[in-house]
Design a protein around this motif. Structure first.
Motif, short mmCIF file in Angstrom:
data_model
loop_
_atom_site.label_atom_id
_atom_site.label_comp_id
_atom_site.label_asym_id
_atom_site.label_seq_id
_atom_site.Cartn_x
_atom_site.Cartn_y
_atom_site.Cartn_z
N GLU A 164 -46.52 31.51 9.06
CA GLU A 164 -47.42 31.06 7.99
C GLU A 164 -48.85 31.54 8.25
OE1 GLU A 164 -46.75 26.83 7.86
OE2 GLU A 164 -44.88 27.07 6.72
N ASP A 165 -49.31 31.43 9.49
CA ASP A 165 -50.63 31.93 9.84
C ASP A 165 -50.71 33.44 9.62
OD1 ASP A 165 -53.32 31.43 11.25
OD2 ASP A 165 -52.44 33.09 12.41
N PHE A 166 -49.68 34.15 10.08
CA PHE A 166 -49.65 35.61 9.94
C PHE A 166 -49.70 36.00 8.46
CE2 PHE A 166 -47.61 39.79 9.85
CZ PHE A 166 -48.28 40.43 10.88
N GLU A 167 -48.92 35.33 7.65
CA GLU A 167 -48.90 35.66 6.22
C GLU A 167 -50.24 35.34 5.55
OE1 GLU A 167 -45.28 33.80 4.80
OE2 GLU A 167 -44.09 35.52 5.49
N ASN A 168 -50.95 34.33 6.04
CA ASN A 168 -52.29 34.07 5.53
C ASN A 168 -53.22 35.25 5.83
OD1 ASN A 168 -51.69 31.56 4.43
ND2 ASN A 168 -52.26 30.46 6.28
N TRP A 169 -53.08 35.82 7.04
CA TRP A 169 -53.88 36.99 7.38
C TRP A 169 -53.48 38.19 6.52
CZ3 TRP A 169 -58.31 36.77 9.60
CH2 TRP A 169 -58.61 35.73 10.47
N ILE A 170 -52.20 38.34 6.26
CA ILE A 170 -51.76 39.44 5.37
C ILE A 170 -52.40 39.28 3.99
CG2 ILE A 170 -49.75 40.44 4.18
CD1 ILE A 170 -49.82 41.22 7.11
N GLU A 171 -52.44 38.05 3.49
CA GLU A 171 -53.07 37.79 2.19
C GLU A 171 -54.56 38.13 2.21
OE1 GLU A 171 -51.93 37.09 -0.93
OE2 GLU A 171 -50.01 37.56 0.04
N CYS A 172 -55.25 37.78 3.29
CA CYS A 172 -56.68 38.11 3.42
C CYS A 172 -56.88 39.63 3.39
CB CYS A 172 -57.25 37.55 4.71
SG CYS A 172 -57.42 35.77 4.74
N ILE A 173 -56.04 40.34 4.12
CA ILE A 173 -56.13 41.81 4.14
C ILE A 173 -55.84 42.35 2.74
CG2 ILE A 173 -55.12 43.93 5.08
CD1 ILE A 173 -54.48 42.20 7.63
N LYS A 174 -54.85 41.77 2.07
CA LYS A 174 -54.46 42.23 0.73
C LYS A 174 -55.61 42.08 -0.26
CE LYS A 174 -50.69 41.62 -2.55
NZ LYS A 174 -49.45 40.87 -2.79
N ILE A 175 -56.36 41.00 -0.15
CA ILE A 175 -57.49 40.78 -1.06
C ILE A 175 -58.56 41.85 -0.87
CG2 ILE A 175 -59.43 39.22 -1.54
CD1 ILE A 175 -57.41 36.89 -0.93
N SER A 176 -58.86 42.17 0.38
CA SER A 176 -59.91 43.15 0.64
C SER A 176 -59.42 44.60 0.56
CB SER A 176 -60.56 42.89 2.00
OG SER A 176 -59.62 43.08 3.04
N GLU B 67 -54.13 48.29 -0.56
CA GLU B 67 -53.37 49.50 -0.21
C GLU B 67 -53.15 49.63 1.30
OE1 GLU B 67 -52.07 51.33 -2.68
OE2 GLU B 67 -53.03 49.87 -4.00
N ASN B 68 -53.61 48.67 2.07
CA ASN B 68 -53.48 48.74 3.51
C ASN B 68 -52.02 48.84 3.93
OD1 ASN B 68 -53.13 47.30 6.28
ND2 ASN B 68 -55.26 47.97 6.21
N GLU B 69 -51.75 49.60 4.99
CA GLU B 69 -50.37 49.85 5.43
C GLU B 69 -49.65 48.58 5.88
OE1 GLU B 69 -50.21 51.32 9.95
OE2 GLU B 69 -51.34 52.69 8.66
N VAL B 70 -50.36 47.64 6.51
CA VAL B 70 -49.69 46.42 6.95
C VAL B 70 -49.32 45.55 5.75
CG1 VAL B 70 -51.68 44.89 7.38
CG2 VAL B 70 -49.67 44.72 8.83
N VAL B 71 -50.10 45.61 4.70
CA VAL B 71 -49.80 44.87 3.47
C VAL B 71 -48.55 45.44 2.81
CG1 VAL B 71 -50.61 44.32 1.14
CG2 VAL B 71 -52.19 44.14 3.08
N SER B 72 -48.50 46.75 2.69
CA SER B 72 -47.35 47.38 2.03
C SER B 72 -46.10 47.37 2.90
CB SER B 72 -47.68 48.80 1.59
OG SER B 72 -48.04 49.58 2.70
N GLY B 73 -46.27 47.37 4.23
CA GLY B 73 -45.12 47.41 5.12
C GLY B 73 -44.52 46.05 5.44
N TYR B 74 -45.29 44.99 5.27
CA TYR B 74 -44.80 43.66 5.65
C TYR B 74 -43.74 43.18 4.67
CZ TYR B 74 -44.63 38.76 6.91
OH TYR B 74 -44.20 37.52 7.32
N ASN B 75 -42.57 42.83 5.20
CA ASN B 75 -41.48 42.37 4.32
C ASN B 75 -40.59 41.33 4.99
OD1 ASN B 75 -40.10 43.90 6.15
ND2 ASN B 75 -39.13 45.23 4.67
N PHE B 76 -41.12 40.59 5.95
CA PHE B 76 -40.31 39.62 6.66
C PHE B 76 -39.95 38.45 5.76
CE2 PHE B 76 -39.70 35.93 9.45
CZ PHE B 76 -38.64 36.41 10.22
N ASP B 77 -38.71 37.99 5.89
CA ASP B 77 -38.22 36.85 5.12
C ASP B 77 -37.71 35.80 6.10
OD1 ASP B 77 -36.97 35.03 3.47
OD2 ASP B 77 -35.59 36.47 2.57
#
Length: 150
Positions: free
Chosen positions: A82-94, A97-107
């Motif tokens: 949950e913490d990690f996904e919050n950081w992914i969301e922060c990166i996504k907002i700024s 197109e970042n590679e970690v945003v597009s590559g992250y797909n954990f379920d």
């Protein structure tokens, strides 16, 4: 002149060799992987990494890092995700197109009692924010790596 160029070249090569990425002992403890996908965001101190490594077979019987997942460790894992996904969301907002945003797909729904987990929380940061999480899904023989460094 040639000597000076040779010395500069040797110094440059030795500097580049010393800048190689450190070996990840946790990943190496599982043996050779078939494939790896690695995504990162950030810089010198503040960065977020996500990776997936696939293996053909892994023996956890003498592995000093991983433990079979339990209800307690699964809850701790979920908090980290949950913490990690919050950081992914922060990166996504700024930077959508970042590679970690597009590559992250954990379920998280793939987690089962047969899986293995290793979590390292930096003791200098007892709250979430600086950690390495390794989750091994036995069904797909995939190691998922989550790193965040505030």
């Amino acid at each position: 002149m040639k000597k000076a160029l040779a010395i500069i070249l040797l110094l440059t090569l030795s500097l580049l060799a010393s800048c190689s990425a450190p070996v990840d002992e946790v990943v190496e403890s599982l043996g050779s992987y078939k494939s790896a996908e690695y995504y990162t965001s950030g810089g010198f101190q503040d960065f977020t990494d996500y990776a997936e490594y696939t293996f053909e077979n892994v023996d956890f019987s003498s592995n000093g890092y991983f433990s079979k997942i339990s209800s307690d460790s699964a809850e701790n894992f979920k908090n980290h995700i949950e913490d990690f996904e919050n950081w992914i969301e922060c990166i996504k907002i700024s930077n959508p197109e970042n590679e970690v945003v597009s590559g992250y797909n954990f379920d998280f729904s793939i987690v089962s009692d047969n899986d293995y987990l290793y979590i390292y929380d930096d003791p200098d940061y007892p709250e979430l924010g600086n950690y390495d999480v390794y989750f091994f899904d036995m069904e797909t023989m995939t190691l998922y790596y989550f790193h965040n460094n505030i």
